[in-house]
Structures are given as C-alpha cells and as structure tokens.
Design a protein around this motif. Structure first.
Motif, PDB file in Angstrom:
ATOM      1  N   ASP A  53      53.566   6.020 -48.832  1.00 46.39           N
ATOM      2  CA  ASP A  53      53.107   4.763 -48.225  1.00 46.39           C
ATOM      3  C   ASP A  53      51.843   4.994 -47.403  1.00 46.39           C
ATOM      4  OD1 ASP A  53      55.195   3.350 -49.358  1.00 46.39           O
ATOM      5  OD2 ASP A  53      56.435   3.346 -47.536  1.00 46.39           O
ATOM      6  N   LYS A  54      51.814   6.082 -46.649  1.00 51.10           N
ATOM      7  CA  LYS A  54      50.634   6.383 -45.838  1.00 51.10           C
ATOM      8  C   LYS A  54      49.414   6.645 -46.722  1.00 51.10           C
ATOM      9  CE  LYS A  54      53.232   8.235 -41.949  1.00 51.10           C
ATOM     10  NZ  LYS A  54      53.617   9.452 -41.221  1.00 51.10           N
ATOM     11  N   GLN A  56      48.950   5.501 -49.715  1.00 55.44           N
ATOM     12  CA  GLN A  56      48.569   4.229 -50.340  1.00 55.44           C
ATOM     13  C   GLN A  56      47.771   3.380 -49.368  1.00 55.44           C
ATOM     14  OE1 GLN A  56      49.184   3.521 -53.562  1.00 55.44           O
ATOM     15  NE2 GLN A  56      47.950   1.685 -53.335  1.00 55.44           N
ATOM     16  N   GLU A  57      48.155   3.383 -48.087  1.00 55.57           N
ATOM     17  CA  GLU A  57      47.417   2.621 -47.082  1.00 55.57           C
ATOM     18  C   GLU A  57      45.999   3.164 -46.933  1.00 55.57           C
ATOM     19  OE1 GLU A  57      49.676   2.703 -43.470  1.00 55.57           O
ATOM     20  OE2 GLU A  57      51.301   1.494 -44.297  1.00 55.57           O
ATOM     21  N   LYS A  58      45.887   4.499 -46.928  1.00 57.94           N
ATOM     22  CA  LYS A  58      44.550   5.097 -46.827  1.00 57.94           C
ATOM     23  C   LYS A  58      43.703   4.751 -48.041  1.00 57.94           C
ATOM     24  CE  LYS A  58      45.366   9.077 -43.861  1.00 57.94           C
ATOM     25  NZ  LYS A  58      45.299  10.548 -43.758  1.00 57.94           N
ATOM     26  N   LYS A  59      44.314   4.728 -49.189  1.00 60.56           N
ATOM     27  CA  LYS A  59      43.595   4.402 -50.421  1.00 60.56           C
ATOM     28  C   LYS A  59      43.131   2.952 -50.405  1.00 60.56           C
ATOM     29  CE  LYS A  59      44.274   4.075 -55.376  1.00 60.56           C
ATOM     30  NZ  LYS A  59      45.244   4.062 -56.446  1.00 60.56           N
ATOM     31  N   ASP A  60      43.941   2.077 -49.846  1.00 60.62           N
ATOM     32  CA  ASP A  60      43.606   0.657 -49.825  1.00 60.62           C
ATOM     33  C   ASP A  60      42.574   0.312 -48.765  1.00 60.62           C
ATOM     34  OD1 ASP A  60      45.361   0.248 -51.896  1.00 60.62           O
ATOM     35  OD2 ASP A  60      47.022  -0.449 -50.612  1.00 60.62           O
ATOM     36  N   GLU A  61      42.366   1.193 -47.789  1.00 62.85           N
ATOM     37  CA  GLU A  61      41.368   0.913 -46.743  1.00 62.85           C
ATOM     38  C   GLU A  61      39.962   1.006 -47.360  1.00 62.85           C
ATOM     39  OE1 GLU A  61      41.927   3.724 -43.617  1.00 62.85           O
ATOM     40  OE2 GLU A  61      43.822   2.845 -42.978  1.00 62.85           O
TER      41      GLU A  61
END
Length: 66
Positions: A53-54, A56-61
């Motif tokens: 999840d972390k 994925q969040e970094k990728k989406d930023e």
C-alpha cells in the motif's frame, strides 16, 4: 462374572482412557502450534500488504522533482 474379570475390564478401560487423554493432549498441542503458525503468517501478510500500500501511494504521487 468373577471379581477378577471385572478388575481386568476396569484396567483395560483405564488404559484406554489414559491413551485417549494422551491423544487429546497431542492434538491440542498440534492445534496450538498450527494457530501460532497461522498468526505468524497472517502478521507477515499484513506487513506485506502495508508495504505494498505504501509503495502504491508513492507510485501514485506526482513527481515533484521534475
């Protein structure tokens, strides 16, 4: 039936009860070990999910360094 026959039957039942108690203890121990292994696996899965999840969040930023 003679008294000695009753005593033999009682002794057999006592032995069977002893064996069954041992089997119950073995199964209980096995169950506890399995529960512990499942808890460890679940915890590992939760940590892995958190890490994913972390990431994925970094990728989406959006990339701010560009």
């Amino acid at each position: 039936m003679a008294k000695s026959e009753y005593q033999e039957i009682i002794a057999e039942y006592k032995e069977q009860v002893r064996i069954l108690k041992e089997q119950v203890n073995e199964l209980t121990d096995a169950c506890k070990a399995k529960d512990s292994a499942l808890k460890r696996a679940l915890q590992k899965l939760e940590y892995t999910t958190d890490d994913l999840d972390k990431l994925q969040e970094k990728k989406d930023e959006p990339d701010e360094k560009l």
